[in-house]
Motif scaffolding. Structure first.
Motif, PDB file in Angstrom:
ATOM      1  N   UNK A 557     -38.185 -45.747 -15.142  1.00 60.15           N
ATOM      2  CA  UNK A 557     -37.312 -46.586 -15.973  1.00 60.15           C
ATOM      3  C   UNK A 557     -36.784 -45.776 -17.147  1.00 60.15           C
ATOM      4  N   UNK A 558     -35.616 -46.128 -17.676  1.00 59.35           N
ATOM      5  CA  UNK A 558     -35.107 -45.421 -18.850  1.00 59.35           C
ATOM      6  C   UNK A 558     -36.107 -45.507 -20.004  1.00 59.35           C
ATOM      7  N   UNK A 559     -36.203 -44.437 -20.782  1.00 60.32           N
ATOM      8  CA  UNK A 559     -37.105 -44.379 -21.933  1.00 60.32           C
ATOM      9  C   UNK A 559     -36.274 -44.200 -23.199  1.00 60.32           C
ATOM     10  N   UNK A 560     -36.501 -45.039 -24.186  1.00 58.32           N
ATOM     11  CA  UNK A 560     -35.753 -44.993 -25.462  1.00 58.32           C
ATOM     12  C   UNK A 560     -36.345 -43.913 -26.345  1.00 58.32           C
ATOM     13  N   UNK A 561     -35.507 -43.011 -26.799  1.00 57.94           N
ATOM     14  CA  UNK A 561     -35.986 -41.961 -27.711  1.00 57.94           C
ATOM     15  C   UNK A 561     -35.429 -42.127 -29.120  1.00 57.94           C
TER      16      UNK A 561
END
Length: 860
Positions: A557-561
């Protein structure tokens, strides 16, 4: 038939005499009529062989005469009698009777010859063809007249043959034995005194034939002499012996010769009738006939030179007087050989199996030739087809060895039918053919061959352990154990791990199976070296390469940085002035996806908002901007829920919540920062002047270099409105280090982040971001991280570089200038770096659009 056997024996006798001149001679002497099983001699001892070699080398006796007279006792190595040996049947009247025997030894092939001399035994008595012989003699016959009598026949020879004849006692007759050619004895009746029919008309005599054996054997024939009245002239032939030669292919009825006799008497006493002699054997009577009136001899049977080469015919001429008088002569008929027998090829040993790597000259089989014809008609030559891989090597007499002459390859021809043509020298020549099958045995001379030199396998990540990846296949042209193939994986490494820990192979069928599930984000490609090895001795092998490509699946899943607080799981707080216009950059949401391709394409969507008309989110960049100007009626606290999705199947998503606080009279930190940097103090200006003087005094060459670099940097800054990316930056991006490096410089007003990934196998990526205080928008973007691993350390660094971080630029600037002057005086080679920095701070203390900041991490 006896004559044919005699010829065969004589031929073999000559053959083995020639052989003995080449190889020496082994000869045994036995009497005929020995019992079956009688010992002839110790063959193994005479040939120098041990008893074990008789079995191992397969010693056996070959026969050419159609009968196996002798055999070998394998237990004792003795040559023993196998069948009744009748010397008379084998050799007839020949003085010498030698029976040739071929001894064949295999592994390796050898041919020996021995001779068995058959001694005659007095087992036959003399025998007359007729037991009663009637002889008519005219009374006028003068004394001293000779009358040939029937000779007896004795099959024995030598001293056992006929030695003498005796006649019973009679006053008028006596006996004389005449010896003719070949030692043959003919008895003759001699009239000692004139006969007187009136005194005695019939004389009964007994003729006895005795041989010289011990004990003596004899045979008797009765002779009845009838005394006839006067016919006192005997027919006389022109010659006592006629000789003639005739071709063996002469047709029935052919004229042979004419005999002629004359009688001085007149009338019936002078009329002559011709006939074959009373002693003529049936073999002559079946072939020849005589015209009684003319004395001409004609052919009435078929001649065969090979059966009998010569005939001797006794002719009698009788008158018609009373009593009848007769004369005698002999005709010798020689049969001329005609080339009517094709040559024969005789295999004297069984053809052996030949390994395909046998050198030239290897013996395959032993053979001999024979032709029943004589002279040139019996001379035989052998010929092989053109291009044959075999040769004929003459041995002795008409014996040959079939040997190899070229390279044999079982994979091309596993069996040869060697056709040999035998041709005699007759006119016209006759020929025959014989095929010898030669089997080629396999040698391990072919390595296994894969169907392809390399294989490409595409495998989805997250597959089940134990599933089949691919099946390789190899084939071997050899046979048996030489063609049995086993498969194995050669030891090699992928990312420092042995390939054998990833996969295993079925050694029998070449099927490759996975040992665990693969993760595309950790391993994208690896090689398998497969070896195919046969079971030959020595074994041969070959290799093939299997390239395994792991296909990405949307499993991350996309990971928020950024915002960093959202990464840490808390609410992200942002401030925004109420004076913000439409298009104002509030913040920028940045996320990464560890997958690749479409699975890593990220889109942003505003799903919930306190006021959806006030904010908008860019679908691709994640920038949160105002859709319109902020009004006094808008709530001071705005809450935004942003959904982040990738483009994979199935779709993976994440959400981030941003709280925006609207404040009156709030100035943007970046603008304040710019104002601070635009008002350098006088002290800073003096320090800058000192720095310029220091640099000029170090090296004129350095100054020229600095100026050139300054001009290039100014041009690049004017032509680019955002980040300045040097060629070295691109080179670093193309050839990243093994470890992911992220460096951050917070000493200046410009924040620049560069992330350098490792090589493909380390799965690192590179990203760049610039935050320019000259713009009212934040321009910070992460393009691609290597993993969704913990980013807390990286984000904590990034927070220090964002606009809402507080720091004092001027104090840091002054301190840095002092240090640079000191460095310039101590280390002149730092001039390049100092001048670059000098150019930056001297242009009204406004930096170029980007300054390089690098973050360092380890294999994210």
């Amino acid at each position: 038939m006896n004559a044919l056997l005699l010829l065969i024996v004589l031929w073999w006798h000559c053959f083995f005499l020639l052989w003995s001149t080449i190889h020496g001679q082994t000869r045994y002497n036995i009497p005929e009529e020995m019992k079956q099983g009688s010992v002839v001699g110790n063959l193994a001892k005479d040939l120098g062989l041990g008893l074990s070699e008789i079995f191992d080398r397969k010693l056996h006796v070959a026969s050419e005469a159609g009968k196996q007279y002798f055999s070998v006792d394998a237990g004792k190595g003795e040559l023993v009698v196998n069948e009744r040996v009748d010397r008379e049947a084998l050799c007839g009247q020949s003085a010498s009777c030698v029976l040739p025997v071929q001894v064949v030894i295999e592994n390796p092939l050898q041919l020996h010859r021995i001779e068995v001399d058959i001694r005659d035994v007095n087992d036959n008595s003399p025998r007359f063809l007729k037991s009663n012989h009637v002889l008519e003699i005219a009374e006028s016959t003068v004394a001293g007249m000779h009358f040939p009598l029937e000779s007896a026949e004795d099959p024995d020879v030598g001293s056992n043959g006929i030695k003498t004849y005796t006649l019973s006692k009679d006053d008028c007759f006596s006996l004389k034995v005449k010896e003719i050619e070949n030692g043959r004895k003919i008895p003759e009746l001699i009239l000692d005194k004139t006969l007187d029919r009136e005194k005695k008309a019939i004389h009964n005599l007994f003729l006895t034939a005795m041989d010289g054996g011990n004990p003596v054997r004899s045979g008797t024939s009765k002779i009845t002499v009838t005394v006839l009245d006067i016919n006192d002239n005997v027919p006389l032939f022109e010659s006592m012996l006629y000789k003639v030669a005739i071709n063996e292919n002469s047709a029935n009825g052919s004229f042979v010769i004419k005999t002629k006799a004359t009688d001085m008497d007149q009338g019936p006493n002078g009329e002559i009738e011709y006939s074959l002699g009373i002693h003529t054997p049936p073999s002559v009577l079946s072939v020849f006939d005589i015209d009684a009136g003319t004395g001409e001899i004609f052919l009435k049977g078929k001649l065969d030179h090979e059966t009998q080469a010569s005939y001797r015919i006794d002719i009698t001429a009788k008158d018609k007087g009373l009593p009848k008088m007769e004369g005698h002569c002999s005709v010798q008929v020689d049969v001329i050989d005609v080339n009517d027998n094709a040559p024969e090829i005789v295999i004297t040993s069984k053809p052996s199996t030949v390994p395909e790597n046998s050198p030239g000259g290897t013996v395959v089989a032993l053979l001999s030739t024979r032709d029943l014809d004589s002279g040139d008609n019996g001379k035989v030559t052998l010929q092989l087809p053109m291009g044959s891989l075999f040769n004929l090597k003459p041995s002795f007499s008409n014996n040959y060895a079939l040997v190899t002459s070229g390279v044999l390859d079982r994979e091309n021809f596993s069996e040869y039918n060697v056709e040999i043509t035998a041709t005699d020298s007759g006119s016209p020549p006759l020929s025959s053919k014989k095929s010898i099958p030669v089997t080629i045995s396999d040698v391990n001379d072919n390595p296994p061959v894969f169907t392809q030199p390399s294989y490409n396998v595409y495998l989805k990540e997250n597959g089940l352990p134990g599933s089949i990846l691919y099946s390789v296949s190899a084939f071997d042209l050899d046979l048996g154990e030489n063609a049995k193939i086993s498969y194995s994986i050669l030891d090699s490494k992928a990312q420092g791990v042995s390939v054998s820990s990833y996969v295993y192979i079925n050694s029998d069928n070449g099927s490759i199976y996975s040992m665990h599930s693969f993760d595309y984000e950790k391993l994208k490609v690896f090689q398998i070296q497969v070896q195919a090895k046969d079971q030959g001795s020595p074994s041969l092998s070959s290799n093939a390469t299997v390239q395994v490509f792991i296909l990405d699946q949307n499993d991350n899943a996309p990971a928020v940085i950024y915002p960093s607080s959202a990464v840490l799981g808390s609410l992200s707080h942002q401030r925004m002035p109420r004076s913000a216009k439409a298009g104002h950059l509030v913040t920028k949401v940045t996320a990464v996806d560890a997958d690749s391709g479409h699975n890593a394409w990220i889109s942003y969507k505003l799903t919930e908002a306190t006021d959806a008309s006030l904010f908008t989110v860019n679908l691709y960049t994640g920038e949160v901007r105002t859709k319109r100007a902020v009004s006094e009626q808008d709530d001071s606290s705005q809450r935004l829920l942003i959904e982040i999705k990738d483009d994979g199947e199935p779709v993976q998503s994440a959400t981030v919540t941003v709280s925006v606080l609207l404040e009156d009279g709030l100035h943007e930190p970046i603008l304040d920062l710019r104002q601070k940097t635009a008002e350098p103090s006088k002290k800073n200006g003096r320090i800058t002047l000192y720095l310029i003087l220091s640099l000029a005094s170090v090296s004129v060459l350095s100054l020229v270099t600095f100026l050139i670099l300054a001009v290039k940097c100014i041009r690049n800054s004017r032509s680019s409105g955002s980040c300045c990316m040097r060629r070295s930056d691109f080179d670093d991006y193309k050839n990243p280090n093994r470890n992911l490096q992220i460096q951050l410089n917070t000493d200046g007003p410009i924040k620049y982040v560069e992330v350098l990934g490792g090589d493909m196998l380390s799965q690192s990526q590179s990203f760049r971001s610039c935050m320019s205080p000259m713009s009212e928008y934040s321009d910070f973007t992460f393009v691609k991280p290597s993993s969704t691993t913990d980013f807390k350390e990286m984000i904590s660094v990034l927070d220090a570089s964002l606009p809402d971080s507080t720091w004092t630029f001027e104090s840091q600037q002054v301190s840095r200038n002092k240090r640079l002057i000191l460095y310039a005086m101590i280390f002149p080679f730092y001039n390049f770096l100092i001048v670059q920095y000098f150019i930056t701070v001297q242009r009204d203390l406004l930096p170029p659009p980007c300054s390089l900041i690098t973050l360092n991490t380890d294999n994210v």
